[in-house]
Scaffold this motif. Structure first.
Motif, PDB file in Angstrom:
ATOM      1  N   VAL A 242       1.125  -1.018   0.179  1.00  0.00           N
ATOM      2  CA  VAL A 242       0.432  -0.133   0.007  1.00  0.00           C
ATOM      3  C   VAL A 242       1.457   1.186  -0.508  1.00  0.00           C
ATOM      4  CG1 VAL A 242      -1.812   1.445   1.247  1.00  0.00           C
ATOM      5  CG2 VAL A 242      -1.554  -1.071   1.057  1.00  0.00           C
TER       6      VAL A 242
ATOM      7  N   LEU B 116      -8.922   1.101   2.637  1.00  0.00           N
ATOM      8  CA  LEU B 116      -7.757   0.290   2.764  1.00  0.00           C
ATOM      9  C   LEU B 116      -8.341  -1.161   3.348  1.00  0.00           C
ATOM     10  CD1 LEU B 116      -5.614   3.193   2.480  1.00  0.00           C
ATOM     11  CD2 LEU B 116      -5.904   1.737   0.848  1.00  0.00           C
TER      12      LEU B 116
ATOM     13  N   VAL C 132      -2.732   0.212  -4.233  1.00  0.00           N
ATOM     14  CA  VAL C 132      -2.590  -0.939  -3.767  1.00  0.00           C
ATOM     15  C   VAL C 132      -1.815  -2.045  -4.700  1.00  0.00           C
ATOM     16  CG1 VAL C 132      -3.917  -2.564  -2.396  1.00  0.00           C
ATOM     17  CG2 VAL C 132      -4.143  -0.581  -1.674  1.00  0.00           C
TER      18      VAL C 132
END
Lengths: 268, 270
Positions: free
Chosen positions: A140, A249, A194
């Motif tokens: 990430v 996320l 990501v």
């Protein structure tokens, strides 16, 4: 690319007796590591990287390497956003470089908080990953527009990522934002990328759904692309607010909560 | 080949009648407009697009907001205007792809070209729409080069070798490296080739903007002539760089571009 920088830190995580252990560690000023051993069902090693001052002042250079051994699991994260502070002199640029190697069967979850680009800051970053065949990665990478009253007012944010699988480059991203980009940002104050590679990551994690309606799509843009050879995917997010992106996320990583003993994007 | 021939060749290549299919691509403009992140310049009018792709109503709402004198205070409350978007996209294209045009122009070696093609593919992984658009136009450009531009058998053989590599899957045939190779074969110098590459992209984007009814034909000429000076300065800034320096600068535009296939209804391929 990258410069010939001396390493300020080294980490090695190996799978020993059913858990992942940090078997080698070294860090010097301004870098520090903190450890949480043996977390979750997998006995994952959690490592927090800390730099004095919580970020980068102009001219700071930090380089470290991480190696994740066969079948080992390592979560590498931070405790707060990485601040890129105002430059002290005209072209003094802070620089961070990470070199990551993951062995067959290993899983690295590199899930830091966002880089916050303060007004007049200069920051360059190179993150390079070498995955053996059969290695897995959750990566990430995100950046925000600065403090509350700031909006993409930095001098430089230069961010290069290179991911190699079995020696072949499967993803190269190089984004450079310079002074004057604020008018190209619409209302977007945060960008996230990501990257998911390898069986151990792919079997658990799915890309987020694209925003369904027009109203939502003006708040968060979601774009997912498959990696060459179907070895994984890359999802990019552009969001008006940091909270929404954090939620997305957190939700993406939730399927690993039990295995890892936590989620870097949920307060413990 | 003499200088005069190369000059005429350059004109032929920037002619919008050259059948490379550029007209079918908007460089992300359609997706950006539909998402409500771009609108036409104030006074040039944002009209409902033919077919009324959803999202254009959103752009119209923002245009109405912009017309309120008290609502223009901050860039955060207004989407980008068309010129800003086009300028930002062309700048990013220059930073990313001119190094590939440059290095492909410098070498006649087919393996070097394949390496450049593979590297650009890796840099376009997160934007499969851009990668597809580039491969489609690269293939069309090779076809035009083989059938319409090749002036001798040696050049024809080299172009056919590239086409074979693409059909065998050894290369994607992305436009920038193909363009650099072919223009070198035609005797157009590297600096001119890089400038032409940007000019063609600018021309195609504004042509797309007209068909999306984001701008009128007269206003488009004005924007194009204004931005042509930008093409000069961007070419000067980004020309002759190595591919190790290739990077992007327009993060939002690239992400919006990569959502193109999610559009409910679309006029363009990318």
């Amino acid at each position: 690319m990258g410069e010939q920088v001396e390493l300020d830190g080294r980490l090695a995580v190996e799978y020993v007796g059913n858990v992942s252990e940090v078997t080698s560690r070294y860090a010097r000023y301004p870098l520090r590591f903190m450890f949480l051993p043996c977390q979750g069902d997998l006995g994952a090693a959690w490592v927090f990287t800390i730099t004095y001052g919580g970020g980068f002042v102009s001219g700071d250079k930090v380089a470290f390497s991480t190696s994740v051994g066969p079948d080992a699991t390592c979560v590498l994260t931070t405790q707060a956003s990485t601040k890129s502070y105002k430059k002290k002199s005209e072209h003094a640029t802070a620089y961070q470089e990470t070199r990551n190697t993951i062995s067959t069967g290993g899983l690295l979850i590199l899930a830091p908080d966002a880089v916050a680009c303060f007004t007049n800051s200069r920051f360059r970053q190179l993150q390079r990953f070498h995955l053996e065949a059969g290695a897995s990665l959750v990566f990430v990478d995100w950046v925000t527009c600065g403090r509350a009253h700031e909006f993409w007012d930095m001098d430089l944010y230069s961010n290069r990522t290179e991911i190699f699988l079995d020696g072949t480059p499967i993803l190269v991203e190089d984004m450079r934002l310079e002074a004057g980009v604020a008018n190209q940002m619409g209302k977007v104050s945060v960008f996230a990328t990501v990257v998911i590679v390898g069986a151990r990551a792919l079997s658990a994690l799915k890309p987020p759904a694209p925003m369904a309606d027009v109203e939502e799509a003006t708040q968060v843009v979601v774009a997912t692309a498959e990696l060459p050879g179907g070895v994984g995917f890359v999802t990019r997010l552009a969001g008006v607010g940091v909270e929404q992106i954090t939620r997305i996320l957190a939700k993406m990583l939730d399927p690993l909560n039990k295995d890892l003993g936590g989620n870097p994007y949920r307060s413990q | 080949m003499g200088g005069v021939d190369a000059e005429c060749m350059a004109w032929t290549i920037i002619d919008s009648g050259l059948p490379t299919g550029g007209f079918a691509h908007s460089l992300g403009l359609e997706a950006a407009a539909a998402s409500g992140h771009v609108l036409g310049r104030k006074g040039e009018g944002v009209r409902a697009a033919p077919g009324g792709a959803r999202g254009h109503c959103e752009a119209a709402t923002w245009a109405a907001t912009e017309a309120r004198p008290d609502a223009v205070a901050s860039t955060r409350d207004a989407p980008m205007d068309l010129t800003t978007y086009v300028d930002a996209q062309i700048s990013s294209l220059a930073a990313l792809e001119l190094p590939f045009v440059f290095e492909a122009h410098a070498s006649t070696d087919i393996d070097a070209w394949k390496r450049l093609d593979a590297l650009l593919q890796a840099q376009l992984v997160s934007n499969p729409i851009a990668r597809r658009a580039s491969a489609t136009q690269g293939a069309a450009f090779l076809r035009v080069a083989a059938t319409g531009l090749a002036s001798n058998t040696d050049m024809l053989a080299r172009i056919e070798a590239m086409r074979t590599a693409v059909s065998k899957g050894e290369a994607a045939g992305l436009l920038a490296p193909v363009f650099g190779q072919v223009l070198a074969m035609l005797g157009v110098d590297a600096r001119k080739a890089q400038k032409m590459y940007l000019f063609i992209a600018l021309r195609d984007m504004l042509s797309a903007a007209k068909r999306l009814a984001l701008i009128g034909p007269m206003a488009a000429v004005r924007v194009q002539s204004n931005l042509s000076a930008r093409v000069e300065s961007l070419a000067a800034r980004y020309q002759d760089r190595p591919v190790s320096d290739a990077h992007q600068t327009f993060m939002l535009g690239d992400i919006l571009h990569s959502t193109h296939d999610n559009l409910f209804r679309r006029l363009f391929l990318s």
